[in-house]
Design a protein around this motif. Structure first.
Motif, PDB file in Angstrom:
ATOM      1  N   ARG A 118       0.787  -1.221   0.000  1.00 63.98           N
ATOM      2  CA  ARG A 118       0.000   0.000   0.000  1.00 63.98           C
ATOM      3  C   ARG A 118       0.825   1.279   0.000  1.00 63.98           C
ATOM      4  NH1 ARG A 118      -2.547  -4.144   1.622  1.00 63.98           N
ATOM      5  NH2 ARG A 118      -4.821  -4.261   1.552  1.00 63.98           N
ATOM      6  N   LEU A 119       2.066   1.202   0.428  1.00 61.74           N
ATOM      7  CA  LEU A 119       2.872   2.418   0.587  1.00 61.74           C
ATOM      8  C   LEU A 119       4.135   2.451  -0.264  1.00 61.74           C
ATOM      9  CD1 LEU A 119       2.629   2.790   4.472  1.00 61.74           C
ATOM     10  CD2 LEU A 119       1.513   4.234   2.778  1.00 61.74           C
ATOM     11  N   ALA A 120       4.558   1.297  -0.787  1.00 58.75           N
ATOM     12  CA  ALA A 120       5.836   1.253  -1.505  1.00 58.75           C
ATOM     13  C   ALA A 120       5.821   2.089  -2.776  1.00 58.75           C
ATOM     14  CB  ALA A 120       6.210  -0.187  -1.834  1.00 58.75           C
ATOM     15  N   ALA A 121       4.652   2.300  -3.371  1.00 57.21           N
ATOM     16  CA  ALA A 121       4.596   3.064  -4.617  1.00 57.21           C
ATOM     17  C   ALA A 121       4.963   4.527  -4.399  1.00 57.21           C
ATOM     18  CB  ALA A 121       3.194   2.973  -5.231  1.00 57.21           C
ATOM     19  N   THR A 122       4.703   5.059  -3.200  1.00 53.33           N
ATOM     20  CA  THR A 122       4.982   6.465  -2.928  1.00 53.33           C
ATOM     21  C   THR A 122       6.318   6.666  -2.232  1.00 53.33           C
ATOM     22  OG1 THR A 122       3.760   6.308  -0.853  1.00 53.33           O
ATOM     23  CG2 THR A 122       2.549   7.069  -2.775  1.00 53.33           C
ATOM     24  N   ALA A 123       6.708   5.722  -1.372  1.00 60.88           N
ATOM     25  CA  ALA A 123       7.960   5.867  -0.607  1.00 60.88           C
ATOM     26  C   ALA A 123       8.610   4.500  -0.459  1.00 60.88           C
ATOM     27  CB  ALA A 123       7.677   6.490   0.752  1.00 60.88           C
ATOM     28  N   PRO A 124       9.207   3.975  -1.519  1.00 59.42           N
ATOM     29  CA  PRO A 124       9.731   2.605  -1.470  1.00 59.42           C
ATOM     30  C   PRO A 124      10.821   2.395  -0.429  1.00 59.42           C
ATOM     31  CG  PRO A 124      10.447   3.750  -3.470  1.00 59.42           C
ATOM     32  CD  PRO A 124       9.396   4.603  -2.844  1.00 59.42           C
ATOM     33  N   ARG A 125      11.768   3.327  -0.333  1.00 54.95           N
ATOM     34  CA  ARG A 125      12.876   3.123   0.615  1.00 54.95           C
ATOM     35  C   ARG A 125      12.396   3.245   2.060  1.00 54.95           C
ATOM     36  NH1 ARG A 125      18.367   6.300  -0.500  1.00 54.95           N
ATOM     37  NH2 ARG A 125      18.121   4.973  -2.341  1.00 54.95           N
ATOM     38  N   THR A 126      11.599   4.261   2.337  1.00 51.64           N
ATOM     39  CA  THR A 126      11.081   4.442   3.696  1.00 51.64           C
ATOM     40  C   THR A 126      10.218   3.266   4.113  1.00 51.64           C
ATOM     41  OG1 THR A 126      11.071   6.833   3.366  1.00 51.64           O
ATOM     42  CG2 THR A 126       9.771   5.978   5.194  1.00 51.64           C
ATOM     43  N   THR A 127       9.409   2.766   3.185  1.00 48.91           N
ATOM     44  CA  THR A 127       8.556   1.620   3.480  1.00 48.91           C
ATOM     45  C   THR A 127       9.382   0.373   3.744  1.00 48.91           C
ATOM     46  OG1 THR A 127       6.798   2.552   2.084  1.00 48.91           O
ATOM     47  CG2 THR A 127       6.647   0.221   2.633  1.00 48.91           C
ATOM     48  N   ALA A 128      10.448   0.178   2.981  1.00 42.81           N
ATOM     49  CA  ALA A 128      11.305  -0.994   3.178  1.00 42.81           C
ATOM     50  C   ALA A 128      11.993  -0.948   4.542  1.00 42.81           C
ATOM     51  CB  ALA A 128      12.336  -1.072   2.064  1.00 42.81           C
ATOM     52  N   ILE A 129      12.508   0.215   4.916  1.00 46.75           N
ATOM     53  CA  ILE A 129      13.179   0.352   6.217  1.00 46.75           C
ATOM     54  C   ILE A 129      12.172   0.150   7.347  1.00 46.75           C
ATOM     55  CG2 ILE A 129      14.408   1.951   7.727  1.00 46.75           C
ATOM     56  CD1 ILE A 129      15.616   3.222   5.203  1.00 46.75           C
ATOM     57  N   SER A 130      10.992   0.735   7.201  1.00 45.78           N
ATOM     58  CA  SER A 130       9.959   0.572   8.221  1.00 45.78           C
ATOM     59  C   SER A 130       9.544  -0.886   8.345  1.00 45.78           C
ATOM     60  CB  SER A 130       8.745   1.436   7.879  1.00 45.78           C
ATOM     61  OG  SER A 130       9.102   2.800   7.787  1.00 45.78           O
ATOM     62  N   GLY A 131       9.460  -1.573   7.212  1.00 47.67           N
ATOM     63  CA  GLY A 131       9.117  -2.988   7.235  1.00 47.67           C
ATOM     64  C   GLY A 131      10.146  -3.820   7.978  1.00 47.67           C
ATOM     65  N   PHE A 132      11.431  -3.484   7.806  1.00 45.45           N
ATOM     66  CA  PHE A 132      12.485  -4.188   8.533  1.00 45.45           C
ATOM     67  C   PHE A 132      12.287  -4.033  10.036  1.00 45.45           C
ATOM     68  CE2 PHE A 132      16.469  -3.564  10.878  1.00 45.45           C
ATOM     69  CZ  PHE A 132      17.003  -4.854  10.803  1.00 45.45           C
ATOM     70  N   PHE A 133      12.012  -2.810  10.493  1.00 48.20           N
ATOM     71  CA  PHE A 133      11.834  -2.586  11.926  1.00 48.20           C
ATOM     72  C   PHE A 133      10.546  -3.230  12.441  1.00 48.20           C
ATOM     73  CE2 PHE A 133      14.862   1.001  11.285  1.00 48.20           C
ATOM     74  CZ  PHE A 133      15.779   0.622  12.259  1.00 48.20           C
ATOM     75  N   LEU A 134       9.521  -3.320  11.580  1.00 43.37           N
ATOM     76  CA  LEU A 134       8.287  -3.976  12.018  1.00 43.37           C
ATOM     77  C   LEU A 134       8.500  -5.488  12.134  1.00 43.37           C
ATOM     78  CD1 LEU A 134       5.414  -3.503  12.873  1.00 43.37           C
ATOM     79  CD2 LEU A 134       4.688  -3.717  10.492  1.00 43.37           C
ATOM     80  N   TYR A 135       9.254  -6.079  11.204  1.00 43.92           N
ATOM     81  CA  TYR A 135       9.623  -7.489  11.332  1.00 43.92           C
ATOM     82  C   TYR A 135      10.409  -7.711  12.623  1.00 43.92           C
ATOM     83  CZ  TYR A 135       8.259  -9.195   6.679  1.00 43.92           C
ATOM     84  OH  TYR A 135       7.548  -9.597   5.573  1.00 43.92           O
ATOM     85  N   LEU A 136      11.365  -6.821  12.889  1.00 45.45           N
ATOM     86  CA  LEU A 136      12.164  -6.935  14.100  1.00 45.45           C
ATOM     87  C   LEU A 136      11.293  -6.810  15.342  1.00 45.45           C
ATOM     88  CD1 LEU A 136      14.971  -7.146  15.419  1.00 45.45           C
ATOM     89  CD2 LEU A 136      15.178  -4.662  15.180  1.00 45.45           C
TER      90      LEU A 136
ATOM     91  N   ALA B  50       5.877   8.723   7.964  1.00 44.62           N
ATOM     92  CA  ALA B  50       6.592   9.533   6.976  1.00 44.62           C
ATOM     93  C   ALA B  50       6.209   9.114   5.559  1.00 44.62           C
ATOM     94  CB  ALA B  50       8.103   9.395   7.181  1.00 44.62           C
ATOM     95  N   ALA B  51       6.035   7.798   5.335  1.00 48.20           N
ATOM     96  CA  ALA B  51       5.605   7.325   4.022  1.00 48.20           C
ATOM     97  C   ALA B  51       4.176   7.759   3.718  1.00 48.20           C
ATOM     98  CB  ALA B  51       5.720   5.802   3.957  1.00 48.20           C
ATOM     99  N   ALA B  52       3.319   7.753   4.734  1.00 48.17           N
ATOM    100  CA  ALA B  52       1.921   8.153   4.527  1.00 48.17           C
ATOM    101  C   ALA B  52       1.805   9.626   4.162  1.00 48.17           C
ATOM    102  CB  ALA B  52       1.107   7.849   5.783  1.00 48.17           C
ATOM    103  N   LEU B  53       2.747  10.447   4.628  1.00 44.26           N
ATOM    104  CA  LEU B  53       2.699  11.874   4.302  1.00 44.26           C
ATOM    105  C   LEU B  53       2.904  12.130   2.810  1.00 44.26           C
ATOM    106  CD1 LEU B  53       4.696  13.446   7.271  1.00 44.26           C
ATOM    107  CD2 LEU B  53       2.229  13.549   6.858  1.00 44.26           C
ATOM    108  N   ARG B  54       3.435  11.153   2.096  1.00 46.19           N
ATOM    109  CA  ARG B  54       3.675  11.315   0.665  1.00 46.19           C
ATOM    110  C   ARG B  54       2.535  10.757  -0.182  1.00 46.19           C
ATOM    111  NH1 ARG B  54       9.654   9.534  -0.935  1.00 46.19           N
ATOM    112  NH2 ARG B  54       8.908  10.556  -2.823  1.00 46.19           N
TER     113      ARG B  54
END
Length: 249
Positions: free
Chosen positions: A103-121, A163-167
């Protein structure tokens, strides 16, 4: 002859009902997403509420941290309920980084990927905090340490998703603005309350320092409950976004 055959085929195709298999599959997938969301809420909040119900004394969410509910020393009758719920909610949380990336990677791919890493953690740390009850002989403060690390990882993940949602495009105002009361204020209040306790006492009068230290708004338990509820609501808000349709317009 060919024209007659074509007209017969065309008339038969018009009589056939439309194929709605894709629509049914889409609805089933949406139901699975919200079932996961409901499962996360029931396993996390439901287990803690049940454990609080059997707490030896009236549980005060304003003064008592969540970890007390998962400690055999403080909650001997129901700590197992809290631990099982935390472990299960950690497992359920593992599904959410992928859903949010869709849902968010299309607007902020890098921020979403980093956030996903921390959510997995955060999910892994939450699971570990659930299978290791607090203050058990031989385990030391393992539960408390994992719980603190989970809080840090979840904070970084949620701030990144905000931050990703703001975009997002302007038509997604609820998702863009919802992070302010649900994420920024709770986690900001949590960090300010923790940092304020590190200020030197010499900067204040004795009464002023005591007022700061024992303020009802300076309690870890208060802010962790507010942050937990805000995180859950913000996740639900982000799940209302369509998949791969959030490119900036």
């Amino acid at each position: 002859m060919t024209a007659d055959r074509s007209s017969v085929i065309l008339s038969l195709s018009k009589d056939q009902p439309p194929d709605d298999t894709g629509e049914i599959a889409g609805r089933a997938f949406i139901l699975k997403i919200w079932a996961l969301y409901l499962a996360l809420g029931l396993t996390f909040f439901g287990s803690l509420l049940l454990a609080a119900h059997d707490f030896p004394r009236p549980y005060d969410w304003h003064l008592d941290v969540m970890s007390l509910l998962a400690e055999p020393k403080f909650n001997p009758r129901a700590y197992g309920i809290a631990c099982a719920g935390l472990a299960l909610s950690g497992i359920v949380m593992l599904f959410f980084p992928r859903l949010l990336r869709q849902r968010l990677a299309a607007t902020a791919p890098r921020t979403t990927a980093i956030s996903g890493f921390f959510l997995y953690l955060a999910a892994i740390l939450l699971f570990l905090s659930g299978i290791l009850p607090g203050h058990v002989a031989g385990l030391g403060r393992a539960h408390e340490d994992f719980a603190h690390a989970y809080g840090v990882a979840l904070s970084l993940a949620m701030l990144g998703y905000y931050a990703a949602a703001l975009r997002l495009p302007a038509r997604y105002q609820p998702q863009r603005l919802g992070g302010l009361p649900l994420i920024v204020i709770p986690f900001g209040g949590f960090m300010i309350s923790r940092l304020s306790l590190m200020l030197p006492s010499t900067w204040f009068t004795p009464s002023g320092y005591d007022a700061l230290r024992y303020s009802p708004w300076n309690r870890l338990s208060l802010w962790e409950w507010i942050a937990a509820i805000g995180t859950y609501l913000f996740l639900g808000l982000l799940l209302t976004l369509p998949e791969k349709e959030t490119r900036p317009s």
